[in-house]
Design an enzyme around this catalytic site. Structure first.
Site, PDB file in Angstrom:
ATOM      1  N   ASP A 155       0.884  -1.277   0.001  1.00  0.00           N
ATOM      2  CA  ASP A 155      -0.010   0.036   0.026  1.00  0.00           C
ATOM      3  C   ASP A 155       1.010   1.187  -0.060  1.00  0.00           C
ATOM      4  OD1 ASP A 155      -1.475   2.328   0.560  1.00  0.00           O
ATOM      5  OD2 ASP A 155      -2.488   1.441   2.395  1.00  0.00           O
ATOM      6  N   LYS A 179      -3.350  11.859  -3.341  1.00  0.00           N
ATOM      7  CA  LYS A 179      -2.231  12.140  -2.150  1.00  0.00           C
ATOM      8  C   LYS A 179      -0.954  12.396  -2.794  1.00  0.00           C
ATOM      9  CE  LYS A 179      -4.494   8.996   1.118  1.00  0.00           C
ATOM     10  NZ  LYS A 179      -5.188   9.750   1.982  1.00  0.00           N
ATOM     11  N   CYS A 212      -8.646   6.262  10.215  1.00  0.00           N
ATOM     12  CA  CYS A 212      -9.281   5.057   9.582  1.00  0.00           C
ATOM     13  C   CYS A 212      -8.115   3.791   9.751  1.00  0.00           C
ATOM     14  CB  CYS A 212      -9.133   5.209   8.086  1.00  0.00           C
ATOM     15  SG  CYS A 212     -10.392   6.276   7.481  1.00  0.00           S
TER      16      CYS A 212
END
Lengths: 152, 421
Positions: free
Chosen positions: B215, B241, B379
């Site tokens: 990730d 991002k 998150c």
């Protein structure tokens, strides 16, 4: 340095209740319990009620959250203790009107000390912090046993 | 020379041509005021701001080039198709992937991970297999694997972290075994900034021929990523991002794996022929790009990556490390403030807490001073639980942030202490 809006939000009474929450305890036994959760910020509250007939004889809460949610829970408990469930519901409605910024005026007289939360309406993302305890109270009185979520 | 000395020495190599004030002018949003105060945008791990070149590119695309790709036999369609394909090559070079067909356009990191979990995972994993992740994953690198595990009866294993927020490598290595059939790890923790030694993790997994997904959502805006050097099988990141548009992201996959994976979604563009009896799927990368894609997003992401390339991620990394060390040192002087996550290798992300002040109250008060940070669980609820806090306040820096903005963060935290003092 600190804006007027912030002073309105974090009033002395709110800070005081957040530091020393009242009725911050579990009731054993309790006639009704309910859990509230704000998934956005992780605020959690567990509410305990001892309802006899129509009267909220005793109330307590536990949980973690921001200053606004803790103070709101604390002041909710002090303001509904000894009241009837229908009086508590009236307070819920007035509190909700005050924070929802609705066109309908709220009854400041009925809310009493709870009007200290009126500054929260200037901070829309924080309204859920102030209303979590009240939604949990309503769920507790209806006693459907479900966890209430501010997102629902 | 001590290790720290070497690090400092290395940091001096920051290119003299790195001029933060010049870069700031490239970002129109940064010059605005909020509540009458200059904006200090320190929420870059949530999303980054966009340079004018990206905004102009989107504007140009919709003003002059808009058409559907790979379809129309007309001028505009060809223009749009060329720009789309060119962006794919820009991203291939950016990641140093072997081939452009290994670059799949998706909606974002989340969709990329779900694609791999459902297409690869559902095809090649079976009941009793183990999927290994870490304790610092974002929900989007947890939940897709839970869904898959529930579907096929696989087991999710979680490699633990230490109190500094670093992955415990020995524990990770122990969890890699013959039952492990997939590894999914974050490159950089969004909540703590920890940089994982992904190359080593990939090597550990590859000894047992276990594929690894990285990730990279927080990695690409901060550090050079060389896919071939990392050796991972899948790598995902989100455009927004890395100074690009929202709604567009990248899934890199090794061609030999992507070739044997079934499509994730069916629809236009991913087919070569359709008959009611049988449909033949298109070749890579189109097999995984069903439906009209986010063409403007792809082109905008291409422009964002070209912008980053001009500054250079090495320069960005060096500058941000300086900023991180400065911010860490001044924040640690604030009484009662605890930094969560003190890994040796960190990107420019700082999570902090006070024992008796909730992150949301910090966030609101900072916001009123014009300082935008994130407050919450980021998150990463299991990580918060591991750290024993309900939430943290997080300042995350991009290369356009300055020491002056760090100072404003510190000042604003003092306002928090004033309210709660």
């Amino acid at each position: 340095m600190i804006s007027e809006e912030l002073r309105e939000l974090y009033q002395e009474l709110i800070l005081e209740h957040s530091k020393k929450p009242r009725n911050f305890r579990a009731l054993e036994p309790a006639s009704h319990t309910a859990e509230g959760f704000n998934p956005l910020c992780g605020d959690k509250i567990k509410l305990y009620l001892e309802v006899v007939g129509d009267e909220i004889k005793d109330i307590g809460f536990q949980g973690s959250g921001c200053a606004i949610s803790k103070a709101s829970a604390s002041m909710m408990t002090t303001s509904v203790k000894g009241k009837t469930t229908s009086e508590a519901n009236t307070l819920f409605n007035e509190f909700h009107k005050m924070l929802a910024g609705s066109s309908e005026p709220y009854d400041e007289g009925k809310l009493g000390k709870l009007s200290v939360f009126s500054g929260v309406s200037e901070f829309p993302v924080r309204v859920k912090c102030a209303t979590l305890a009240w939604h949990t109270l309503r769920a507790g009185l209806e006693s459907d046993g479900k966890v209430v979520s501010t997102e629902s | 020379m001590t290790k720290r000395g070497a690090v400092l020495e290395n940091r001096k190599k920051l290119d003299a041509s790195f001029q933060v004030e010049r870069y700031r002018r490239d970002f129109p949003i940064l010059s605005q005021k909020v509540y009458g105060k200059p904006l200090a945008y320190l929420d870059n791990a949530a999303t980054t701001q966009k340079p004018k070149s990206v905004i102009d590119m989107l504007n140009r695309y919709y003003s002059f080039e808009n058409a559907n790709i790979h379809r129309g036999i007309h001028y505009l369609s060809q223009q749009a198709t060329d720009a789309y394909d060119e962006a794919r090559q820009t991203i291939q070079k950016f990641l140093n992937a072997r081939e452009a067909r290994e670059i799949i356009f998706v909606r974002g990191t989340t969709e990329g991970i779900n694609l791999v979990a459902q297409s690869y995972g559902h095809t090649f994993l079976k009941s009793g297999d183990e999927i290994l992740i870490t304790a610092m994953e974002h929900h989007s690198n947890i939940v897709p694997w839970q869904i898959l595990s529930d579907q096929i009866g696989a087991k999710l294993r979680v490699a633990p972290i230490n109190d500094n927020g670093e992955l415990i490598l020995e524990e990770f290595e122990k969890l890699v075994n013959e039952r492990t059939k997939f590894v999914a790890v974050t490159h950089i923790s969004n909540a703590l900034g920890t940089m994982n030694p992904v190359k080593r993790l990939v090597q550990m997994a590859h000894q047992l021929n276990i594929p690894v997904l990285v990730d990279g959502a927080q990695a690409v805006p901060h550090t050079v990523v060389d896919i071939q050097d990392l050796g991972c099988d899948f790598f995902v990141f989100s455009g927004h991002k890395i100074f690009g548009p929202t709604g567009i992201g990248i899934l890199y996959g090794k061609a030999e794996l992507l070739e044997k994976m079934p499509p994730y979604q069916g629809g236009g563009d991913m087919i070569s022929s359709v008959r009611f009896e049988k449909t033949t799927y298109n070749k890579l990368p189109f097999k995984f790009e069903a439906g009209t894609p986010h063409i403007a997003g792809v082109i905008g992401l291409g422009a964002a990556i070209e912008y980053v390339n001009q500054i250079g991620l090495k320069n960005i990394f060096e500058y941000e490390q300086e900023l991180l060390h400065y911010a860490t040192s001044v924040l640690m002087k604030i009484p009662g403030l605890r930094i969560m996550g003190q890994a040796r290798e960190k990107a420019s992300i700082i999570s902090f807490v006070f024992d008796d002040i909730h992150a949301h109250d910090i966030g609101t008060i900072l916001d009123q001073q014009g300082v935008a940070i994130r407050a919450g669980h980021h998150c990463a609820m299991p990580l918060m639980e591991r750290l024993g806090v309900p939430a943290t306040a997080r300042a995350s820096f991009a290369f356009y942030n300055t020491k002056e903005e760090v100072d404003r963060l510190v000042q604003a935290i003092h306002a928090v202490l004033e309210v709660f003092g």
